[in-house]
Design an enzyme around this catalytic site. Structure first.
Site, PDB file in Angstrom:
ATOM      1  N   LYS A   1      17.907  43.626   5.738  1.00 10.99           N
ATOM      2  CA  LYS A   1      17.324  42.941   6.905  1.00 10.99           C
ATOM      3  C   LYS A   1      18.355  42.732   8.010  1.00 10.99           C
ATOM      4  O   LYS A   1      18.110  43.058   9.166  1.00 10.99           O
ATOM      5  CB  LYS A   1      16.794  41.541   6.524  1.00 10.99           C
ATOM      6  CG  LYS A   1      15.735  41.516   5.460  1.00 10.99           C
ATOM      7  CD  LYS A   1      15.177  40.108   5.282  1.00 10.99           C
ATOM      8  CE  LYS A   1      16.178  39.091   4.773  1.00 10.99           C
ATOM      9  NZ  LYS A   1      16.608  39.309   3.389  1.00 10.99           N
TER      10      LYS A   1
ATOM     11  N   ARG B   1      30.608  37.478  -0.374  1.00 14.84           N
ATOM     12  CA  ARG B   1      29.959  36.171  -0.238  1.00 14.84           C
ATOM     13  C   ARG B   1      29.877  35.488  -1.596  1.00 14.84           C
ATOM     14  O   ARG B   1      29.620  36.153  -2.600  1.00 14.84           O
ATOM     15  CB  ARG B   1      28.529  36.362   0.314  1.00 14.84           C
ATOM     16  CG  ARG B   1      28.499  36.479   1.813  1.00 14.84           C
ATOM     17  CD  ARG B   1      27.163  36.920   2.335  1.00 14.84           C
ATOM     18  NE  ARG B   1      26.017  36.191   1.810  1.00 14.84           N
ATOM     19  CZ  ARG B   1      24.777  36.354   2.263  1.00 14.84           C
ATOM     20  NH1 ARG B   1      24.536  37.205   3.233  1.00 14.84           N
ATOM     21  NH2 ARG B   1      23.785  35.666   1.749  1.00 14.84           N
TER      22      ARG B   1
HETATM   23  P1  AMP Z   1      20.889  35.061   3.913  1.00  9.62           P
HETATM   24  O1  AMP Z   1      22.171  35.257   4.653  1.00  9.62           O
HETATM   25  O2  AMP Z   1      19.679  35.230   4.782  1.00  9.62           O
HETATM   26  O3  AMP Z   1      20.815  35.861   2.647  1.00  9.62           O
HETATM   27  O4  AMP Z   1      20.869  33.514   3.470  1.00  9.62           O
HETATM   28  C1  AMP Z   1      21.850  32.995   2.580  1.00  9.62           C
HETATM   29  C2  AMP Z   1      21.361  31.708   1.986  1.00  9.62           C
HETATM   30  O5  AMP Z   1      21.144  30.736   3.023  1.00  9.62           O
HETATM   31  C3  AMP Z   1      20.015  31.778   1.253  1.00  9.62           C
HETATM   32  O6  AMP Z   1      20.155  32.221  -0.092  1.00  9.62           O
HETATM   33  C4  AMP Z   1      19.554  30.328   1.330  1.00  9.62           C
HETATM   34  O7  AMP Z   1      20.241  29.514   0.412  1.00  9.62           O
HETATM   35  C5  AMP Z   1      20.018  29.923   2.735  1.00  9.62           C
HETATM   36  N1  AMP Z   1      18.972  30.217   3.739  1.00  9.62           N
HETATM   37  C6  AMP Z   1      19.036  31.114   4.764  1.00  9.62           C
HETATM   38  N2  AMP Z   1      17.905  31.121   5.485  1.00  9.62           N
HETATM   39  C7  AMP Z   1      17.085  30.208   4.893  1.00  9.62           C
HETATM   40  C8  AMP Z   1      15.761  29.772   5.143  1.00  9.62           C
HETATM   41  N3  AMP Z   1      15.036  30.275   6.154  1.00  9.62           N
HETATM   42  N4  AMP Z   1      15.249  28.816   4.322  1.00  9.62           N
HETATM   43  C9  AMP Z   1      15.970  28.284   3.320  1.00  9.62           C
HETATM   44  N5  AMP Z   1      17.214  28.665   3.010  1.00  9.62           N
HETATM   45  C10 AMP Z   1      17.771  29.621   3.779  1.00  9.62           C
END
Ligand code: AMP
Length: 211
Positions: free
Chosen positions: A13, A156
């Protein structure tokens, strides 16, 4: 144009959103990036969010909805934007509705679970500029440093094997229902994630009507 990128963690994404952002000239808003920045800077938001992220759980809806609402008020969002990683729950999608935000298209990138595990385990990112790479599929020039800004790449904390399976489970339970939610509105576009990044990009640009 207001676009949402949907898909499991590691489906691509963020990478595709950045490419579309450049092409369409609209910003990408990634709640994950905003949260990681807050953790790095030890802000109150970062302190509240850290334990959820490290366990692979979702940060509570109220927190992320507040972050997004603030971000969308910035002037660079006035001609449209791409949401990467938001919404992740039906409640978050309903929050967009309550704000009267009309989404034009939702790009749903599908990658099977086995592949997701491989992709997340090999993902590396730049702590300085945020660029992302994969040790096999999208390596940096020397494999160790960021090609864009030369900082040393890191993994990460939530891309560690024990957290990956948790994140996938959370995705299937809490986020996957959004596919139906947006399909019923006739704005969901399915893209099957390909082995080669460029092939996924070509499919993404096609469903968005961008050349
Ligand atoms: P990402 O970088 O999008 O994979 O997000 C990393 C982490 O941030 C996720 O695993 C969640 O713990 C938190 N996170 C990011 N976006 C959201 C969201 N829209 N709702 C809840 N938690 C989020």
């Amino acid at each position: 144009m207001r676009i949402i990128f949907l898909g499991a963690p590691g489906a691509g994404k963020g990478t595709q959103a950045e490419l579309v952002s450049k092409k369409a000239g609209i910003p990408t808003i990634s709640t994950g990036v905003i949260l990681r920045e807050a953790i790095k800077n030890k802000t109150p938001l970062g302190v509240s969010a850290q334990s959820y992220i490290e366990k692979g759980q979702l940060v509570p809806d109220e927190l992320v909805i507040d972050i997004l609402t603030d971000r969308l008020m910035q002037p660079d969002c006035k001609d449209g934007y791409i949401l990467d990683g938001f919404p992740r729950t039906i409640a978050q999608a309903e929050a967009l509705d309550k704000m009267n935000i009309k989404i034009d298209k939702v790009v749903n990138i599908y990658v099977p679970d086995e592949k997701i595990v491989e992709r997340l385990a090999g993902r590396r990112s730049c702590p300085s500029c945020g660029a992302t790479y994969h040790v096999v599929y999208n390596p940096s020039e020397d494999g160790v440093h960021c090609t864009k800004c030369t900082s040393e790449l890191t993994q990460r904390t939530d891309d560690k094997p024990e957290t990956i399976l948790n994140r996938l489970e959370v995705y299937h339970k809490q986020t996957a229902p959004l596919e139906e939610f947006y399909r019923n509105r006739g704005i969901l576009c399915d893209v099957v994630g390909q082995e080669e990044l460029e092939d996924t990009t070509a499919l993404t640009m096609k469903v968005l009507g961008l050349k």
